[in-house]
Every structure is written in C-alpha cells, then in structure tokens.
Design a protein around this motif. Structure first.
Motif, PDB file in Angstrom:
ATOM      1  N   ASN A 269       0.642  -1.645  -0.017  1.00  0.00           N
ATOM      2  CA  ASN A 269      -0.005  -0.440  -0.336  1.00  0.00           C
ATOM      3  C   ASN A 269       0.541   1.063  -0.128  1.00  0.00           C
ATOM      4  O   ASN A 269       1.037   1.857  -0.986  1.00  0.00           O
ATOM      5  CB  ASN A 269      -0.613   0.036   1.075  1.00  0.00           C
ATOM      6  CG  ASN A 269      -2.518  -0.656   0.496  1.00  0.00           C
ATOM      7  OD1 ASN A 269      -2.722  -0.622  -0.584  1.00  0.00           O
ATOM      8  ND2 ASN A 269      -3.821  -0.140   1.459  1.00  0.00           N
ATOM      9  N   ASP A 270       1.807   1.517   1.374  1.00  0.00           N
ATOM     10  CA  ASP A 270       2.414   3.169   1.246  1.00  0.00           C
ATOM     11  C   ASP A 270       3.273   3.054   2.056  1.00  0.00           C
ATOM     12  O   ASP A 270       3.410   2.115   3.505  1.00  0.00           O
ATOM     13  CB  ASP A 270       0.975   3.850   1.087  1.00  0.00           C
ATOM     14  CG  ASP A 270      -0.251   3.567   2.869  1.00  0.00           C
ATOM     15  OD1 ASP A 270       0.911   2.706   3.665  1.00  0.00           O
ATOM     16  OD2 ASP A 270      -1.168   4.221   2.740  1.00  0.00           O
TER      17      ASP A 270
ATOM     18  N   THR B 191       3.424  11.251   2.438  1.00  0.00           N
ATOM     19  CA  THR B 191       2.938   8.590   2.376  1.00  0.00           C
ATOM     20  C   THR B 191       3.673   9.108   1.092  1.00  0.00           C
ATOM     21  O   THR B 191       3.371   9.792  -0.060  1.00  0.00           O
ATOM     22  CB  THR B 191       1.352   9.539   2.010  1.00  0.00           C
ATOM     23  OG1 THR B 191       1.180  10.174   1.191  1.00  0.00           O
ATOM     24  CG2 THR B 191       1.217   9.293   3.765  1.00  0.00           C
TER      25      THR B 191
ATOM     26  N   SER C  86       2.664   5.892  -2.424  1.00  0.00           N
ATOM     27  CA  SER C  86       2.360   5.399  -2.230  1.00  0.00           C
ATOM     28  C   SER C  86       2.501   4.893  -3.106  1.00  0.00           C
ATOM     29  O   SER C  86       2.650   4.915  -4.111  1.00  0.00           O
ATOM     30  CB  SER C  86       0.980   5.711  -1.868  1.00  0.00           C
ATOM     31  OG  SER C  86       0.107   6.688  -1.086  1.00  0.00           O
TER      32      SER C  86
ATOM     33  N   GLY D 171      -1.757   1.307  -3.270  1.00  0.00           N
ATOM     34  CA  GLY D 171      -2.402   2.295  -2.617  1.00  0.00           C
ATOM     35  C   GLY D 171      -3.137   3.276  -2.210  1.00  0.00           C
ATOM     36  O   GLY D 171      -3.160   4.402  -1.702  1.00  0.00           O
ATOM     37  N   SER D 172      -3.213   4.221  -3.341  1.00  0.00           N
ATOM     38  CA  SER D 172      -3.890   5.811  -3.476  1.00  0.00           C
ATOM     39  C   SER D 172      -5.343   5.121  -3.548  1.00  0.00           C
ATOM     40  O   SER D 172      -6.109   6.859  -2.346  1.00  0.00           O
ATOM     41  CB  SER D 172      -3.974   5.471  -5.169  1.00  0.00           C
ATOM     42  OG  SER D 172      -4.818   4.497  -6.182  1.00  0.00           O
TER      43      SER D 172
ATOM     44  N   SER E 284      -3.418   8.005   1.137  1.00  0.00           N
ATOM     45  CA  SER E 284      -2.990   9.389   0.293  1.00  0.00           C
ATOM     46  C   SER E 284      -4.085   9.845  -0.037  1.00  0.00           C
ATOM     47  O   SER E 284      -4.266  10.999  -0.612  1.00  0.00           O
ATOM     48  CB  SER E 284      -2.171   8.310  -1.081  1.00  0.00           C
ATOM     49  OG  SER E 284      -2.397   9.165  -2.177  1.00  0.00           O
TER      50      SER E 284
END
Length: 569
Positions: free
Chosen positions: A364-365, A397, A399, A403-404, A408
């Motif tokens: 994800n991030d 962050t 990402s 993970g957007s 984010s």
C-alpha cells in the motif's frame, strides 16, 4: 503498404495482435504455392537520372512497370528511419503484450492451498473449516483432494475442531508426501535448513498448519492463497510473503474491501472455476523500502571531506578512487550570483555515512510522519540522487497505485489505476499552499531523509506495520520491488478497479439531473368558456344573466401564465 509500420500500427489499434497480423499476412499467399518459394531476398532500388526510383529485379524477374516516385523525398541516411520504425514497433509491441497478459488465463496444477483468516473474528472460524473441508474433498489429478494449510493457532481451536475432522473423515489424514520443489522455487530456498515439522520431506495428511516463519522461509510450498477477511487481511498476506508471492484470491468478509472482489456465498463456484478454467492475475506493484542508519564517527575519523566553493557554489568531495575532487551539486545560478548569493569564502561541509539495516516489501504505502512530536516535521526528498524539495508539515506518504485509495486518498491524493506504474508522493498537511500531490515514474529511486538540523525525529510505518523511528541523519530508500503481488481478478484487471471504487466509495454517484420536458394535463372538470372577440377579457354568456365571475377569470389568467416559461433556454 503491407510492409509499412503505419499499416501495422493501424491494425493493432483495432484490437489485433502483432502475431495475428503476421499470421493473416502469411495466409494471403496462394495455397498451392509453398511458402519457402516466397522467401525472396530483400528488394533493392535504383535512382535514375530523371529522379525516378525503380526496383532492381531479381534473377528471372521481368520489369513490367516503373514506379514513379519523383514526388517523394528519400533520405540518403536510412538508419534514422529504421531506428524510428524499431522504436515505434517496440512501443506498440510492449503495449500489446501488456494487454494480452491482462486478458490471459493462467492454468496450473494447484495442489497446496494456503488459507489466511482474519484475526480476532471468531465468526470466520466456521467458514474456514467449511472451506478447508471442501478443498480437501475435491478430487484432483492424483485422485485425492487438495492439501490445505490453515493457521497454526487453529490446531487447538474448539470452533475449528480439527479432531472432529479427523474422526469424521479419516481418509483425509492418510500420510501425504510434502512438496520438495516447485517452478517458482529457487535452489537457495530449497536448501534452507529446517529442524521442525515444516521439513518439506515430512509426510502428513491433507490438513496442515502454516506459520509466519514457514511463509517467509519456504514460499514455494504454496501454489495458491485464499484470504477470508478484508483489505487488512490482504495486506497481512503481503507482509507474510516478503519475496515470492503465490496468486491471492480474496473473499469479501471485512469492512470495506477494495482488494476483495469475491463473495463468499459463491465460494464453491468461484473455486471450481479457478481450479478448472484458470485465473486472470493482476500483478500489483510493491515497493522495496530500505532503512539506512547514520554511522557516527569518533573524533572525525573516517569522515569524508566536502567543500562548498565560494565563487561557484559547487559542493566538491574528494573521490578516493580517482584521487581527485568531484562535484556533487551544481553551483549558483546567474540570478543568484547577481543577487549576492555567494558566500565570502570556501566552507567545509560535514559528510556522514549511512548503512542499511532492514528492508520491507510494501503493497500500500510508506508513511513518514512527525509521531508524538509537536513540531513540524522536516524531511528532505530526493529523486535519483537529486534534491527535489524540503517537506515541512505533518509528514509524507509514498504510495503504490494500489495504495492510492488508502492514506494517500485521505491526504488529498489522486486515484490511480493499478496498471499504471507510478510512485505517488502525497504530503500530509503541508505548511505551504503550493505543495501538490504528484506522480513519479516507477524507475525513479526515491529517498526521504531526516536532516541533522531537524527539531525532532520522524516515524515511519510500512503498510501500517513495523513502526520505525528515524533519527537525524537516517533515511529510507524506496524503489519498485521485483516481487509483485498477484491478485486474482473477478472479471478483468481493467474493470475490477472501477467496480471496487464504485462499490466501496460510491464514486461519482448522484441523482441524475432532470430534463426540461414538462408533462402537462388539461382541464378536467369543464372546458374553457368562449370569449368575446370585441372584448377578449370578458367571456361570452351562455344565457341571459349567466357568465364567469371575476375570480374565475383571474384563475384562468394565472393558468395561462403558468404554461409559459419566464426564461426559455
């Protein structure tokens, strides 16, 4: 025109592949003629004195027509045109290959299945038991069912009741040899030592138990992964497999579910289709995040020297290999020199050394924030060893496209399709009005550093786990991982994402705007009374002493006004 790259590209844009076009062009040959006879040497051309270009005939050919190409300009250097053609065909071929990979179904001999169940949810234990029993009883190529791995904590669970399964289905617990190797396994992973029941040569039944150490050390033991939970369970699966990841099929049994595209109510039909017809896989991009710690030198020993030149502003460091000085950063611009940006004399710059200490694979991030500190965090952002900007705010962050839709999105970042290879940079509450989110290419190497003049330390978290403190002089390097995270598509990788954001975020949902069409109804009780032509404001009397009152006359006038639009388009 058949050999023109423009012709090829125009056909590829219509949905045909490059190999299909080649096959079609070969099928245009006469059926009675062997294809080997049509393999003629490349055609050569000759330019005449009058500007015409004619082909040089091969042996046995007759020159019938002369091609008039006097209106065309031919470049003597054909290498530039050839290079342009190769680049264009390469770009089209890569794009077409990406499309074909997204549409292709993967069929494999799935034997070992890993089930990851959401933690702290006892409602899912019974579903895990039913799913494991269904997979173990489903016959495969060897006449027996699949080998199922469940969490080792279920070994003593009363709800799972492993002893009851062995009592009711003893045929499932007949010793079954474990796998020794796999196509996705490397020689180094096969030679990993083992001194427990996780030994690949150990014989056991079809019901087995996995641990985090087994997933990290021997990922080749599993052909397929099934998750029961939400997005957090999928992220935990990515955390388990820090290198090679088997295909992951996720059932939606959590709260939101961006990554869970399958309904558990149809788990039998879903798994039958995946095992028999194959699966479509979306290779989701992951990050490799490496933490570097600053190395402290005692009494300045071992520290490399750097000097900032007064006249030019360049930072020079002694290159130990070449025995000279090397410029690390460029100097002042002309406007800075004119504004008096130069310093009075050369300054010595302190240089520090860092070393890598740990690495994480992130789906994800990566979030870097100020933690419990009340001060504004100060972070230096670098891209490919070039200083991009200084981040001053609550944090930053970094990402993946997957993970957007996570942190984010909450920080104001954009939604990015998982097929776009990009690195998302989104500031968290920046103390400026001009720091906007941006997308960087996945080939870039991003570094986030905590400078020595920062008032406080920073804290980093990787997919919400592994909270790490970054002290002054530490930094994190972020690169695209060579171990993607394969998720099974419900339909297609190009449409699953749109269905997910529409289902979970209610993306762009509102009531449709009404049109200007107005449905009107006429009078129902009585028809309009005819009016006097000489005096239209007074109606005609139907008989002596009869007529329409002034009040009824005003109502009819209001009805006429309502039939008209004050502003008609």
């Amino acid at each position: 025109p058949m050999t023109s790259p423009c012709f090829v590209h125009s056909n590829l844009d219509k949905g045909a592949s490059f190999t299909e076009w080649l096959k079609t062009s070969n099928d245009l040959l006469p059926a009675s003629t062997p294809r080997d006879l049509h393999k003629t040497p490349p055609r050569r051309y000759r330019k005449l004195d009058n500007g015409q270009v004619i082909p040089i005939p091969h042996e046995g050919d007759k020159v019938e027509n002369v091609l008039d190409t006097s209106d065309y300009d031919y470049d003597d250097d054909e290498s530039s045109g050839s290079l342009t053609k190769q680049l264009a065909e390469t770009a089209v071929g890569v794009r077409e290959m990406s499309k074909q990979l997204g549409r292709a179904r993967i069929r494999s001999n799935i034997q070992n299945v890993l089930i990851v169940t959401k933690a702290r949810d006892n409602r899912l234990i019974a579903l895990t038991r039913a799913l494991a029993l269904y997979l173990m009883k489903k016959p495969r190529y060897n006449g027996r069912g699949l080998v199922v791995y469940v969490d080792h904590q279920l070994r003593t669970s009363r709800r799972f009741d492993a002893a009851g399964l062995e009592r009711d289905h003893p045929e499932l617990f007949i010793p079954f040899p474990r796998r020794r190797s796999s196509s996705s396994n490397s020689v180094s992973s096969m030679s990993a030592p083992s001194n427990s029941r996780d030994d690949p040569t150990h014989e056991d039944g079809q019901l087995r138990y996995w641990s985090a150490d087994m997933c990290s050390r021997s990922p080749h033991l599993f052909d397929f992964v099934i998750t029961l939970g939400g997005d957090g369970t999928v992220l935990f699966t990515s955390w388990l497999f820090q290198r090679i990841v088997p295909p992951v099929l996720s059932f939606a049994l959590g709260s939101l579910g961006f990554l869970t595209n399958f309904d558990f109510a149809d788990y039998q039909a879903t798994l039958d289709s995946a095992l028999e017809s194959g699966i479509r896989v979306n290779l989701r991009m992951r990050f490799t995040c490496t933490v570097y710690r600053a190395v402290k030198h005692e009494s300045g020993r071992g520290r490399r020297k750097a000097v900032k030149k007064a006249e030019t502003g360049e930072i020079m460091m002694r290159n130990l290999e070449k025995g000279g000085w090397e410029a690390l950063e460029c100097g002042y611009h002309a406007d800075q020199i004119a504004a008096g940006g130069r310093c009075g004399k050369d300054k010595e710059i302190m240089c520090f050394t860092t070393r890598p200490v740990e690495s994480f694979e992130v789906l994800n991030d990566l979030v870097i924030d100020r933690g419990p500190s009340p001060y504004v965090s100060m972070l230096e952002l670098f891209g490919d060893e070039h200083h991009m900007t200084t981040v001053q705010g609550d944090g930053l962050t970094i990402s993946t496209p997957t993970g957007s839709t996570a942190y984010s999105l909450s920080a104001g970042g954009s939604l990015v399709h998982p097929e776009i290879p990009a690195i998302l940079i989104t500031p968290i509450a920046p103390h400026t009005l001009s720091f906007r989110p941006m997308l960087l290419p996945d080939s870039m190497e991003v570094r986030v550093c905590v400078p020595f003049n920062s008032r406080s330390t920073a804290w980093a978290s990787f997919d919400g786990r592994g909270r790490v403190e970054l002290k002054q002089g530490d930094h994190i390097k972020v690169t695209a991982s060579k171990f993607p995270f394969p998720t099974v598509c419900a339909d297609k990788q190009s449409t699953d994402w749109f269905h997910a954001i529409s289902r979970t975020l209610k993306w762009n949902e509102r009531e449709r705007q009404k049109s200007f069409v107005v449905v009107e109804e006429g009078p129902t009780k009585e028809e309009r009374k005819p009016r006097d032509l000489k005096n239209p404001s007074r109606p005609l009397a139907t008989s002596v002493g009869q007529g329409i009152s002034d009040e009824e006359d005003e109502v009819s006038d209001e009805e006429e006004e309502e039939e008209k639009f004050d502003i008609d388009d």
